[in-house]
Design a protein around this motif. Structure first.
Motif, short mmCIF file in Angstrom:
data_model
loop_
_atom_site.label_atom_id
_atom_site.label_comp_id
_atom_site.label_asym_id
_atom_site.label_seq_id
_atom_site.Cartn_x
_atom_site.Cartn_y
_atom_site.Cartn_z
N LYS A 1 0.85 -1.19 0.00
CA LYS A 1 0.00 0.00 0.00
C LYS A 1 0.88 1.24 0.00
O LYS A 1 1.61 1.49 0.95
CB LYS A 1 -0.93 0.02 1.21
N ASP B 1 -2.61 4.38 -2.06
CA ASP B 1 -3.98 3.89 -1.87
C ASP B 1 -4.99 4.61 -2.77
O ASP B 1 -6.19 4.58 -2.52
CB ASP B 1 -4.42 4.00 -0.40
N CYS C 1 -5.68 -1.49 -5.16
CA CYS C 1 -6.24 -0.56 -4.17
C CYS C 1 -7.53 0.09 -4.64
O CYS C 1 -8.25 0.67 -3.85
CB CYS C 1 -5.22 0.52 -3.81
#
Lengths: 175, 337
Positions: free
Chosen positions: A39, A42, A61
């Motif tokens: 991540k 995001d 994401c």
């Protein structure tokens, strides 16, 4: 709202109950302990979360897991053949194509997806007009940089990332 | 993020009925814009109706020599389609200049059209924005406006529509087939998006529950002589500062070598300049019957840009559009395609 979904993740069948708000990235990392995809932003801007979804590179994401019931997901951790690294993984080692390594699993999945796109004759914004040549063996630096623009590397290892992908693309289409 | 229900639609009618019956429901296709906006708190539907299983993913030839593009065709597939590449190069090039490889694999044709017209302030829920929160004010008017509109803006909103694909479709006179609660209708892509006026919260003329099911590309043999030029702050994966989609038909195409060709007609749409893809009708009119010279190109650009209204940090867009248009028209009329 919750829903039960089943995913094929790196060759294993995994069933999990997720809140509808759970992204594919969070389902992989937080629910299934598959932490290869990272991540970063995001928001689909950095590419660290890139996985192959039914064979195509995507930003995990920006995808709700609930919408992917039955899908096949390949992360960077699922690319190797036993102890033998995928040619793109080996090339990243050979060419020293990373520093901190955080973006690397996304870079590698993106490169694998990108090489398949090129081998299938898909053009890029820098591809000359006209019928496609054998794209898999003619990816020059401009093509690689353009096609990999969805993956950021804040260490700035771009020069060696390009070299790693060139190593694979010039080795032939069979990757 | 607000909790929401998720359902997968199996029929167009069912999907439309489900959205039309719930003011807080939204269609989900590729999700690249919607999911981002849900994370940012800009969109908060309580029901997502997933339309990706509807059979809307074909590119088919129409009887008249055009193409029908299913709304769920992914941007990367449309850009790579052999008939799009050969007949409508401007469309393929526009698609490939947008977003990243990953996003183009996810984003759909219908979703690309219906991505929000937006700016940095719209994306930031902590700032006033008339588009996001009607009546709250426009932060861009006295703020950072490098990317903002120079044509067709209003005191309430100066955001621009970010789609490259939509510019190409507007230039090609494409239309969208819309399936709504009252049935099916067709409207021009150029009429799909609106100027902000005093309702910047509305990006398009569509009503809640309307679903784009396909895009129709009319036959245009001379669109083989077409191209897309995008000017941006970095070489790839960035929104346009300005962009030009153009197709040109020459009189006596391929004729007298050495003489200056004459433009029979041109189709031009500009990106990065307005709240919608900007069909440059004034420039087109100026080019009709004109010799393909730098002078003609410059005059056409000036005709279109006469109404431009700029701020300190986007005034550069006027010469940039002009130069990009002159350059594109030069390239299109010099090559011997």
């Amino acid at each position: 709202m919750e829903a039960e979904i089943t995913l094929d993740v790196d060759g294993s069948r995994r069933t999990v109950t997720v809140d509808t708000r759970t992204t594919l990235l969070d389902a992989l990392r937080d629910r299934l302990a598959v932490t290869a995809p990272k991540k970063g932003c995001d928001h689909g801007q950095c590419g660290a979360c890139t996985v192959l979804l039914d064979g195509r590179r995507v930003n995990s994401c920006l995808i709700f897991a609930v919408a992917q019931d039955g899908a096949e997901v390949t992360t960077a951790a699922g690319l190797a053949d036993g102890e033998t690294l995928h040619p793109v993984q080996q090339a990243f080692l050979d060419q020293d194509a990373f520093q901190c390594g955080y973006c690397t699993p996304g870079q590698i999945c993106s490169a694998v997806g990108m090489l398949a796109e090129a081998a299938a004759g898909q053009p890029s914004a820098v591809t000359a007009a006209g019928p496609p040549a054998n794209a898999a063996t003619t990816l020059d630096e401009d093509e690689i940089r353009e096609r990999m623009s969805g993956n950021l590397c804040r260490c700035g290892a771009y020069a060696n990332i390009v070299a790693a992908i060139r190593q694979v693309s010039t080795a032939g289409p069979d990757v | 993020m607000k909790p929401f229900d998720y359902r997968r639609a199996t029929t167009v009618d069912g999907a439309v009925a489900e959205i039309a019956g719930n003011p807080q429901a939204a269609f989900l296709a590729g999700g690249t814009n919607l999911v981002d906006h849900m994370k940012l708190g800009i969109a908060s539907p309580d029901l997502l109706v997933d339309i990706t299983s509807l059979q809307l993913d074909d590119v088919a030839e129409t009887g008249d020599g055009g193409l029908r593009i299913g709304a769920n065709v992914r941007n990367s597939d449309l850009a790579a389609h052999p008939l799009v590449r050969s007949r409508y190069p401007v469309l393929s090039q526009a698609l490939l200049s947008g977003a990243s490889g990953q996003l183009r694999n996810m984003a759909t044709t219908g979703g690309n059209l219906l991505q929000r017209t937006r700016c940095v302030y719209f994306q930031d829920a902590s700032t006033p924005c008339n588009k996001r929160t009607p009546g709250s004010g426009c932060s861009a008017r006295e703020g950072y406006a490098r990317y903002h509109a120079i044509l067709g803006a209003s005191p309430d909103c100066i955001a621009v529509h970010p789609s490259d694909m939509a510019c190409a479709l507007a230039a090609l006179d494409a239309s969208v087939v819309v399936h709504g609660p009252a049935g099916e209708r067709t409207l021009a892509v150029a009429d799909l998006h609106r100027l902000p006026g005093d309702r910047p919260d509305r990006d398009t003329v569509l009503d809640h529950g309307d679903l784009i099911t396909s895009v129709l590309l009319p036959p245009l043999p001379w669109a083989r002589r077409s191209t897309y030029r995008k000017v941006r702050d970095r070489a790839s994966y960035a929104f346009a500062l300005v962009s030009v989609a153009a197709a040109v038909e020459l009189e006596d195409d391929g004729g007298n070598a050495g003489s200056v060709p004459v433009i029979r007609q041109a189709r031009i749409a500009l990106g990065g300049v307005a709240h919608k893809p900007w069909r440059a009708a004034l420039a087109e009119a100026a080019l009709q019957g004109a010799p393909a010279t730098q002078d003609s190109f410059r005059r056409a650009a000036e005709a279109e840009l006469a109404a431009a209204s700029t701020r300190a940090d986007n005034a550069f867009k006027v010469p940039m559009v002009s130069n990009a248009l002159v350059s594109v028209l030069h390239d299109l009329t010099q090559e011997s395609s």
